[in-house]
Design an enzyme around this catalytic site. Sequence first.
Site, PDB file in Angstrom:
ATOM      1  N   HIS A   1      22.808   9.813  55.381  1.00  0.00           N
ATOM      2  CA  HIS A   1      22.725   9.042  56.625  1.00  0.00           C
ATOM      3  C   HIS A   1      22.225   7.653  56.276  1.00  0.00           C
ATOM      4  O   HIS A   1      21.160   7.479  55.685  1.00  0.00           O
ATOM      5  CB  HIS A   1      21.771   9.691  57.626  1.00  0.00           C
ATOM      6  CG  HIS A   1      21.651   8.909  58.899  1.00  0.00           C
ATOM      7  ND1 HIS A   1      22.503   9.108  59.964  1.00  0.00           N
ATOM      8  CD2 HIS A   1      20.798   7.918  59.266  1.00  0.00           C
ATOM      9  CE1 HIS A   1      22.174   8.268  60.940  1.00  0.00           C
ATOM     10  NE2 HIS A   1      21.148   7.534  60.537  1.00  0.00           N
ATOM     11  N   CYS A   2      22.991   6.632  56.638  1.00  0.00           N
ATOM     12  CA  CYS A   2      22.652   5.249  56.312  1.00  0.00           C
ATOM     13  C   CYS A   2      22.073   4.565  57.543  1.00  0.00           C
ATOM     14  O   CYS A   2      22.766   4.407  58.559  1.00  0.00           O
ATOM     15  CB  CYS A   2      23.890   4.497  55.813  1.00  0.00           C
ATOM     16  SG  CYS A   2      23.562   2.771  55.381  1.00  0.00           S
ATOM     17  N   VAL A   3      20.802   4.149  57.459  1.00  0.00           N
ATOM     18  CA  VAL A   3      20.168   3.507  58.609  1.00  0.00           C
ATOM     19  C   VAL A   3      20.738   2.117  58.847  1.00  0.00           C
ATOM     20  O   VAL A   3      20.689   1.600  59.974  1.00  0.00           O
ATOM     21  CB  VAL A   3      18.635   3.419  58.404  1.00  0.00           C
ATOM     22  CG1 VAL A   3      18.023   4.798  58.363  1.00  0.00           C
ATOM     23  CG2 VAL A   3      18.288   2.619  57.147  1.00  0.00           C
TER      24      VAL A   3
END
Length: 348
Positions: A180-182
């Site tokens: 998951h890429c913020v």
Amino acid sequence: MDFLTLFAVYVGVVLTCIFLVCKYSGQQHSPFNKLLYYVTKVIAPFTPQWLQRFSQSTLHRLFHQRNNMFIYLHILLEGAVYAEFTYEVFGFCREMDTSLTSLSVPYILLVIKTFLFYLCIKADPGTVTKRKVSSQLHIYPYDGRLFHPGISCPTCQLVKPARSKHCRVCDRCVQRFDHHCVWVNNCIGAQNTRYFLLYLFSVCLMAGDIALLTGDMLLHAVLRSGLLRASYIDEYGQQQPAGPLFVVQHLFLTFPRIVFMLGFLIFVFFLLAGYALFHSYLALVNQTSNEWYKSRGYFCQHCHPAAIADHLCSPVPDHSKRYYYSRGLLRNLGEIFFPPQGVRKKDN
């Protein structure tokens, strides 16, 4: 030279932190967790309850819930760099007869990067749904090491396809889950890994190109000023030739914003270039970040550590299955840019 010393210390600390993050990523018992625990334990008695609750809720919202904060931060940093480049560097480069073609490249890269950034944000990463799960189950075989058949996600109440994982931030299972890429506020999975890879390379090219143009401008400024042949009187009254450190200090004093921007761009370039190369390696061997982290200290994601002797787990890591999904370089890359689609059964 005090400012240069502090800047060197700052760069050293940042690089050390990056190294430690890479070394201990994916490990539950890391120095970061221990340090955070002890710091919290020490300052908690002196911190008001409202401030503790506010800090906890802020951290939870930033890193454990979907939000656009890092997208806005990304746009802010990018806008600051391009504003400084356009306002100062562009004019200096034109005075040095730099061609408009060269100066237009950063803006072309900005358009390309923005389009890829948008796709990373908006594209579905490959969400596992009731309608799609029957077809997604047949895309990848189970390796019997990290992924086993018949395992259901307790949250989604769906059978988990091989290579999928439930994202706690997005609250969904994602096919071929990577991470998951913020920064894009989205998961990176089967359907948008291609956009993410191209996005990383476009940011690297953008930072590298602006850094080269800025460095060329500063170099010409030094050559035109004759600093390399100059000398100065030191604190002891002795005449000293102007060395590299003197030149750098002079540039800091003359072009502080430009030099700071150049340092930031070089830092971003090397950081993202390393990250892009890491993801390129994963693409070439057909592995995800999630699988790579788990393969470092192999454990089965479906079994409790106390049940390591269970039939699902092997007590000895089978390294021969580490690249179980690799099908050769060309086919691995083809799978990234043309994700396989499961065959959906027709309803009678």
